[in-house]
Design an enzyme around this catalytic site. Structure first.
Site, PDB file in Angstrom:
ATOM      1  N   MET A  98     -19.687  20.593 -34.849  1.00 51.17           N
ATOM      2  CA  MET A  98     -20.509  20.574 -36.064  1.00 51.17           C
ATOM      3  C   MET A  98     -20.691  19.126 -36.533  1.00 51.17           C
ATOM      4  O   MET A  98     -21.039  18.872 -37.688  1.00 51.17           O
ATOM      5  CB  MET A  98     -19.867  21.422 -37.160  1.00 51.17           C
ATOM      6  N   GLY A  99     -20.446  18.162 -35.649  1.00 53.51           N
ATOM      7  CA  GLY A  99     -20.647  16.761 -36.012  1.00 53.51           C
ATOM      8  C   GLY A  99     -19.492  16.223 -36.834  1.00 53.51           C
ATOM      9  O   GLY A  99     -18.401  16.790 -36.842  1.00 53.51           O
ATOM     10  N   LEU A 124     -17.903  13.520 -36.166  1.00 52.96           N
ATOM     11  CA  LEU A 124     -16.989  13.465 -35.019  1.00 52.96           C
ATOM     12  C   LEU A 124     -15.855  12.470 -35.225  1.00 52.96           C
ATOM     13  O   LEU A 124     -16.019  11.433 -35.862  1.00 52.96           O
ATOM     14  CB  LEU A 124     -17.775  13.085 -33.763  1.00 52.96           C
ATOM     15  N   HIS A 125     -14.696  12.817 -34.666  1.00 56.17           N
ATOM     16  CA  HIS A 125     -13.531  11.936 -34.657  1.00 56.17           C
ATOM     17  C   HIS A 125     -12.967  11.939 -33.233  1.00 56.17           C
ATOM     18  O   HIS A 125     -13.537  12.592 -32.343  1.00 56.17           O
ATOM     19  CB  HIS A 125     -12.496  12.401 -35.689  1.00 56.17           C
ATOM     20  N   HIS A 166     -12.724  15.195 -31.201  1.00 60.83           N
ATOM     21  CA  HIS A 166     -13.932  15.690 -30.517  1.00 60.83           C
ATOM     22  C   HIS A 166     -14.171  14.918 -29.220  1.00 60.83           C
ATOM     23  O   HIS A 166     -14.555  15.487 -28.200  1.00 60.83           O
ATOM     24  CB  HIS A 166     -15.168  15.498 -31.398  1.00 60.83           C
ATOM     25  N   ASP A 196      -8.381  24.737 -33.771  1.00 61.87           N
ATOM     26  CA  ASP A 196      -8.891  26.020 -34.261  1.00 61.87           C
ATOM     27  C   ASP A 196      -8.448  27.092 -33.263  1.00 61.87           C
ATOM     28  O   ASP A 196      -9.246  27.598 -32.467  1.00 61.87           O
ATOM     29  CB  ASP A 196     -10.413  25.977 -34.384  1.00 61.87           C
ATOM     30  N   LEU A 207      -5.473  16.594 -31.362  1.00 64.12           N
ATOM     31  CA  LEU A 207      -5.118  15.186 -31.546  1.00 64.12           C
ATOM     32  C   LEU A 207      -4.638  14.984 -32.977  1.00 64.12           C
ATOM     33  O   LEU A 207      -5.166  15.611 -33.897  1.00 64.12           O
ATOM     34  CB  LEU A 207      -6.319  14.283 -31.259  1.00 64.12           C
ATOM     35  N   SER A 221      -9.260  16.253 -38.252  1.00 61.37           N
ATOM     36  CA  SER A 221     -10.241  17.244 -38.689  1.00 61.37           C
ATOM     37  C   SER A 221     -11.337  16.523 -39.458  1.00 61.37           C
ATOM     38  O   SER A 221     -11.058  15.563 -40.187  1.00 61.37           O
ATOM     39  CB  SER A 221      -9.576  18.273 -39.605  1.00 61.37           C
ATOM     40  N   ARG A 260     -12.675  17.644 -41.951  1.00 63.79           N
ATOM     41  CA  ARG A 260     -12.437  17.926 -43.368  1.00 63.79           C
ATOM     42  C   ARG A 260     -11.371  17.012 -43.976  1.00 63.79           C
ATOM     43  O   ARG A 260     -11.227  16.995 -45.205  1.00 63.79           O
ATOM     44  CB  ARG A 260     -12.050  19.397 -43.559  1.00 63.79           C
TER      45      ARG A 260
HETATM   46  O1  PAF Z   1     -15.247  24.311 -34.097  1.00 64.54           O
HETATM   47  C1  PAF Z   1     -16.397  24.048 -34.511  1.00 64.54           C
HETATM   48  O2  PAF Z   1     -16.755  22.895 -34.793  1.00 64.54           O
HETATM   49  C2  PAF Z   1     -17.386  25.173 -34.718  1.00 64.54           C
HETATM   50  O3  PAF Z   1     -16.762  26.322 -35.208  1.00 64.54           O
HETATM   51  C3  PAF Z   1     -18.218  25.496 -33.454  1.00 64.54           C
HETATM   52  C4  PAF Z   1     -17.333  25.986 -32.310  1.00 64.54           C
HETATM   53  C5  PAF Z   1     -18.973  24.254 -33.019  1.00 64.54           C
HETATM   54  C6  PAF Z   1     -19.234  26.598 -33.769  1.00 64.54           C
HETATM   55  O4  PAF Z   1     -20.103  26.228 -34.788  1.00 64.54           O
END
Ligand code: PAF
Length: 285
Positions: free
Chosen positions: A31-32, A34-35, A38, A152, A178, A187, A189
């Site tokens: 979902m962008g 990014l860190h 990702h 997650d 990580l 995260s 968030r």
């Molecule tokens: O983990 C995430 O960032 C989101 O839940 C995903 C897997 C990209 C789905 O929107």
């Protein structure tokens, strides 16, 4: 230069070209915002054997509840694109909401069992939103492998379940969480927190480690989880959504360390909801 495509047709065209050339394709859905966590997923796809890695950035509205942070979720495409390019990504798929959910869209993928309980209880509809968008992304890109973070953990279990159930021909790879130097799981968030909250946040991970120690010492899950919840509340978290110990594969509740388990927790720190989990296995012999 890494290209950015916004339509499913353009994405499919690029992937089809690679396939004709005999290349293996990896997908990293995000979902962008990014860190390094990702970017480690991109590296994991490469290590798996993907010759080309596609990342998607899409803040998926259907996985956010009405009182959640969809509107304020950080969006920073230019910075994300630069990071992905640096990590060796070949293509960024960044569709609009209208391209993913055109007028008349009426289909939802719901998963039972692993999607129930834990975050499924606190965030009704969340995993249906995740399952629906990830199904779409997998069928749009048709990769050989798709990589998701263990951060997650329940989401990963849900994705493994529907990929198997729906015979989607893709390997699902989970990549380790990580962490920052003080143990806090990375995260997007984390950026919401104040300096004081950020100082308290690593307690979540420390409490999970204490539960793991207790389990290894023969403690009972219900007692250890109640102690962990009390510690989190004392540190300033609240409410604590859950601290639970589950079978590492099925996520069924477990009471003692008689198989590989996962300790999972979710708790609020001010306006930020943090989740984390760690694995523990019975010692061999
Ligand atoms: O983990 C995430 O960032 C989101 O839940 C995903 C897997 C990209 C789905 O929107």
């Amino acid at each position: 230069m890494m290209d950015i495509v916004r339509s499913v047709a353009d994405l499919r065209g690029r992937v089809a070209g690679w396939r004709r050339a005999g290349l293996r394709v990896g997908l990293v859905p995000t979902m962008g915002a990014l860190h390094r966590g990702h970017l480690s997923l991109v590296a994991a796809a490469r290590e798996w054997g993907a010759d080309r890695v596609v990342a998607s950035v899409f803040v998926n509205p259907t996985q956010f509840g009405p009182n959640e942070d969809f509107a304020r979720y950080p969006r920073q495409e230019e910075q994300d694109a630069a990071l992905l390019e640096g990590a060796g990504c070949a293509l960024l798929f960044s569709p609009t909401v209208a391209a993913m959910y055109p007028d008349g869209f009426a289909t939802t993928v719901t998963v039972s069992g692993v999607a129930d309980g834990l975050c499924g209880t606190v965030r009704p509809g969340h995993f249906a939103g995740v399952a629906t968008v990830v199904t779409k992304l997998l069928l749009q890109a048709l990769p050989d492998v798709a990589v998701f973070g263990e951060k997650d953990y329940q989401q990963l279990a849900v994705i493994r379940r529907f990929v198997r159930d729906l015979d989607i021909p893709v390997a699902v790879l989970g990549a380790p969480t990580l962490r920052e130097a003080d143990g806090l799981a990375m995260s997007s968030r984390n950026a919401y927190m104040t300096a004081e909250q950020r100082a308290v946040a690593p307690t979540l991970q420390r409490v999970l480690q204490l539960v793991a120690d207790g389990l290894r010492a023969g403690g009972a899950a219900s007692v250890l989880c109640a102690q962990a919840t009390a510690s989190l509340l004392a540190a300033g978290f609240g409410p604590v959504d859950y601290v639970e110990i589950r079978d590492a594969d099925t996520l069924a509740p477990v009471e003692t360390l008689d198989r590989p388990v996962r300790i999972l927790a979710a708790a609020r720190l001010g306006a930020t909801r943090l989740i984390d989990n760690i694995g523990v296995s019975p010692s061999a012999g």
